[in-house]
Motif scaffolding. Structure first.
Motif, PDB file in Angstrom:
ATOM      1  N   SER A  47     133.330 101.757  55.867  1.00 26.16           N
ATOM      2  CA  SER A  47     132.492 101.590  57.061  1.00 26.16           C
ATOM      3  C   SER A  47     131.381 102.630  57.094  1.00 26.16           C
ATOM      4  CB  SER A  47     133.339 101.699  58.335  1.00 26.16           C
ATOM      5  OG  SER A  47     134.270 100.646  58.386  1.00 26.16           O
ATOM      6  N   GLN A  95     132.856  96.377  61.988  1.00 21.90           N
ATOM      7  CA  GLN A  95     134.299  96.203  62.061  1.00 21.90           C
ATOM      8  C   GLN A  95     134.738  96.138  63.522  1.00 21.90           C
ATOM      9  OE1 GLN A  95     136.305  99.203  59.785  1.00 21.90           O
ATOM     10  NE2 GLN A  95     138.338  98.362  60.187  1.00 21.90           N
ATOM     11  N   ASP A 176     131.636  93.885  57.896  1.00 22.47           N
ATOM     12  CA  ASP A 176     132.690  94.889  57.713  1.00 22.47           C
ATOM     13  C   ASP A 176     134.003  94.334  58.270  1.00 22.47           C
ATOM     14  OD1 ASP A 176     134.145  97.167  57.306  1.00 22.47           O
ATOM     15  OD2 ASP A 176     132.894  98.485  58.542  1.00 22.47           O
TER      16      ASP A 176
HETATM   17 MG   LIG Z   1     136.332 100.613  58.138  1.00 23.03          MG
END
Ligand SMILES: [Mg+2]
Ligand SMILES: Nc1ncnc2c1ncn2[C@@H]1O[C@H](COP(=O)(O)OP(=O)(O)O)[C@@H](O)[C@H]1O
Ligand SMILES: Nc1ncnc2c1ncn2[C@@H]1O[C@H](COP(=O)(O)OP(=O)(O)O)[C@@H](O)[C@H]1O
Ligand code: SF4
Ligand SMILES: [Mg+2]
Lengths: 337, 359
Positions: A47, A95, A176
């Motif tokens: 990330s 994410q 993500d």
């Molecule tokens: Mg991550």
């Protein structure tokens, strides 16, 4: 044509007890019409890398290297230019973002918002029409523009996030962990949608997941990350079925091939935890968990090098042609000992 | 050794091979009071034998968690019976408490299930205290906690007892919860998606732990999952659930090597592995338990029905798929599937029955 070119990227967070080197020298490219996967356990830096693509890393993080979007370095471009590039050249589906939709705003308005902010001259009417088109593009009825997030399922919200990422017609999308919270059938629907967009619009897609089986079946190329570095790259399918780095092998084996007697009543896991980036082991950062490590692995920090056609690996025990060197010190090439 | 504890029926009362857990035509209706009522579990027969690992697989919304809660005694069945060792789940507090000692939960989200302000020791000791196990067994609480932690793979236990959840990895947190369940000496673990929120690398180590507990302690496990790979990894038997019903069940190898129900086939085909099967991505949303279709409950999404004669579904059969209520799958050790197309194929002359009829 190359859309994204990351060169020798380092990202270091400042922690209370010293520096946290989250990304430690990553090279990566994504071309038009290409799906590139980035795999690895939580904490390996995926990330963090995604956030640098649009210079969205937290303030205070130290970033060096290059992140070239269409040959322009995102890390050094002026603010005005950066604003123009965000959404329009590239967009990121973060994410867990499906949980961060504004609960009080209709999803159509949320999809239209980047257009109104980033495309001067766009009228509300045009933006609303385009939002409806985008919803259809991602497989939801246009009438759902009026829905609030709580009226949608997890899979539908992820589709909304993807529609929003497409709002300003970017050429590169970074997703993500887009399917991590979803179950298999919905995951298959979302992956179908993403690969369909790549095929139809010629997008470049950087797809991030901790699940190598998902990436193996979806990506043209996959890079496996461990402790802030890429430790293996190669064609997606090959990385899943025939990984070379011991870490990539363990990650691939984590999901069984149904029908393969090897995995039947014998789940394969990787014991131990990833290292704390603030206190990395000496030598190869994977050596404390590696089942084939030799004495040299504690001393030598292997860099990514060729490992057969189209592939590379960062392991002392993977030969230049990709063949395994046997696990004795004597087999490690002279220059690596 | 076995994990049989006090509270079990009189010795010898259980015939060999009789199920530890039996669900008989269990229905659970949720909601109502103005909201549309959801037939979350809509007629399920299921058995788990001693030392057996049974996986119950299906999409989200198919009723897995409701079924798991029913087995745990946290949810009353609307109708039907839930039995452990042939004894039906009672309604008194004492009966429920005895039940919950025999049947323990391993939850889905280890992080959300642990109190961040309580140490590992406190988390594991909680069940011991509720069930007054130290007093009953004459053993020290700290010994029991340490034993449970080590069984769950947190060794040496001293290194973990004083830690807080934030100081543990996801896999370690899940082990703490498993230790908490083991501490009270259960016979059955009900694991609700035990690895779905964990990293891929941790998944196998937790599944291996469940297998080892079965092998070493003789525990039975009912594991609820959307992941057929998990079933391949650890389950002796697999039941596939769709919209509140078991639509296919049998020994794991047989179901996964030769899935009979179009839903199982689709579910198997989208497991992302090596592209062994052409993926059949079902369109539409996971089904809605407040509006269960008539006929075969899978018919609106059934690829075989959609393909029609090409898949062997002629007009007559298609009409039946849309209107004929399918009988419940009986509890059975064999491979069974609830599908009219399969029944028709099995009955067709010259076509050997592909699903043994052993109901
Ligand atoms: Mg991550
Ligand atoms: N804002 C932050 N400040 C300090 N450390 C961070 C921050 N974000 C992430 N980290 C640390 O950087 C490392 C990489 O994290 P991340 O990029 O989120 O990994 P991944 O996405 O692979 O799980 C981890 O050790 C994490 O704890
Ligand atoms: N408290 C509740 N009230 C009404 N309906 C519910 C409730 N809990 C679950 N449901 C419904 O019951 C069905 C089964 O849910 P659940 O058992 O959670 O499935 P799963 O665990 O397989 O995702 C779903 O349709 C869900 O919407
Ligand atoms: S009974 Fe008919 S609709 Fe149902 S799964 Fe079988 S073929 Fe499909
Ligand atoms: Mg559930």
């Amino acid at each position: 044509m190359t859309l994204l070119q990351v060169e020798d990227l380092h990202v270091t967070y400042r922690g209370g007890e010293g520096d946290v080197p989250a990304v430690r020298g990553v090279d990566l490219t994504v071309a038009e019409g290409e799906v590139v996967g980035l795999a690895g356990e939580s904490g390996c830096g995926k990330s963090t890398l995604a956030s640098t693509v649009l210079r969205l890393q937290p303030a205070g993080a130290r970033v060096t290297g290059k992140v070239l979007l269409d040959d322009e370095d995102v890390l050094t471009m002026r603010w005005g230019r950066l604003r123009a590039v965000r959404w329009a050249a590239a967009s990121v589906v973060f994410q867990g973002a499906l949980h961060s939709l504004n609960p009080l705003q209709r999803v159509g308005d949320q999809i239209a918002e980047p257009m109104l902010l980033h495309e001067p001259g766009t009228t509300r009417g045009t933006a609303a029409r385009r939002a409806a088109d985008l919803l259809e593009r991602v497989g939801l009825p246009a009438s759902r523009v009026r829905a609030y997030p709580h009226q949608l399922s997890g899979g539908q919200r992820q589709r909304v996030m993807i529609a929003m990422a497409l709002a300003c017609s970017p050429r590169l999308v970074v997703a993500d962990e887009p399917t991590t919270a979803l179950d298999v059938m919905v995951q298959a629907q979302v992956l179908d949608l993403l690969t369909g967009l790549v095929a139809d619009l010629g997008l470049g897609l950087l797809l991030i997941s901790h699940d190598l089986s998902v990436l193996g079946s979806t990506c043209d190329r996959v890079a496996v990350m461990y402790a802030g570095r890429i430790v293996e790259t190669g064609p997606g399918r090959d990385l899943f079925t025939d990984a070379r780095h011991p870490y990539a092998k363990a990650l691939a084996a984590a999901f069984p091939t149904i029908g393969d007697p090897g995995g039947r009543l014998s789940p394969a896991g990787l014991p131990g935890d990833p290292p704390d980036p603030a206190a990395l082991p000496t030598g190869c950062s994977f050596h404390p968990r590696c089942t084939v490590a030799v004495a040299a692995c504690e001393r030598r920090d292997p860099l990514l090098r060729p490992a057969g056609p189209g592939r590379s690996a960062a392991c002392l025990l993977v030969g230049e042609d990709g063949s395994p060197l046997t696990g004795t010190d004597g087999d490690v090439p002279e220059e690596l000992r | 050794m076995t994990a049989t504890t006090a509270g079990a029926g009189p010795a010898g009362a259980t015939p060999e091979g009789s199920p530890l857990l039996a669900l008989e035509d269990v229905h659970v209706v949720l909601g109502g009071h103005g909201a549309p009522s959801a037939r979350a579990v809509d007629g399920v027969h299921l058995q788990v034998r001693r030392g057996e690992i049974v996986a119950l697989a299906g999409e989200s919304g198919c009723g897995k968690t409701t079924l798991a809660r029913t087995v745990l005694g946290l949810q009353r069945p609307t109708s039907g019976r839930v039995l452990v060792d042939g004894v039906e789940l009672g309604t008194s507090r004492a009966e429920l408490r005895a039940w919950r000692r025999r049947v323990q939960l391993v939850p889905q989200d280890p992080t959300g299930s642990l109190n961040p302000r309580r140490t590992v020791y406190e988390a594991v000791a909680e069940g011991l205290r509720i069930h007054r196990i130290p007093a009953e067994t004459g053993r020290r609480e700290d010994d029991l906690v340490a034993e449970a932690l080590e069984r769950a793979g947190l060794r040496p236990a001293e290194r973990f007892v004083a830690r807080y959840p934030a100081e543990l990895s996801g896999g370690q947190r899940q082990r703490v919860l498993i230790a908490g369940a083991l501490a009270v000496g259960p016979e059955l673990l009900v694991a609700d998606e035990p690895v779905s929120s964990l990293d891929a690398s941790v998944r196998g180590t937790i599944l291996a732990l469940l297998l080892r507990l079965r092998d070493e302690l003789g525990l039975s496990v009912l594991v609820v999952t959307h992941d057929l790979g998990l079933a391949w990894n650890i389950a002796d038997r697999l039941a596939v659930m769709y919209l509140g019903r078991v639509v296919e069940a049998g020994p794991t190898e047989e179901v996964l090597a030769d899935p009979q129900h179009p839903y199982t086939q689709a579910l198997l085909s989208v497991v992302p592995e090596t592209g062994r099967l052409e993926p059949v991505v079902l369109r539409g949303e996971p089904p809605d338990a407040t509006a269960i279709p008539a006929g075969c409950r899978f018919h609106p999404r059934c690829p075989a029905l959609a393909a029609g004669p090409a898949a062997g579904v002629g007009d007559g059969l298609a009409a039946r798929c849309r209107s004929e209520a399918l009988p419940l799958l009986p509890p059975s050790a064999g491979h069974t599937a609830a599908c009219l197309l399969r029944d028709a194929e099995a009955q067709a002359p010259g076509n050997p029955a592909s699903v043994p009829d052993d109901g």
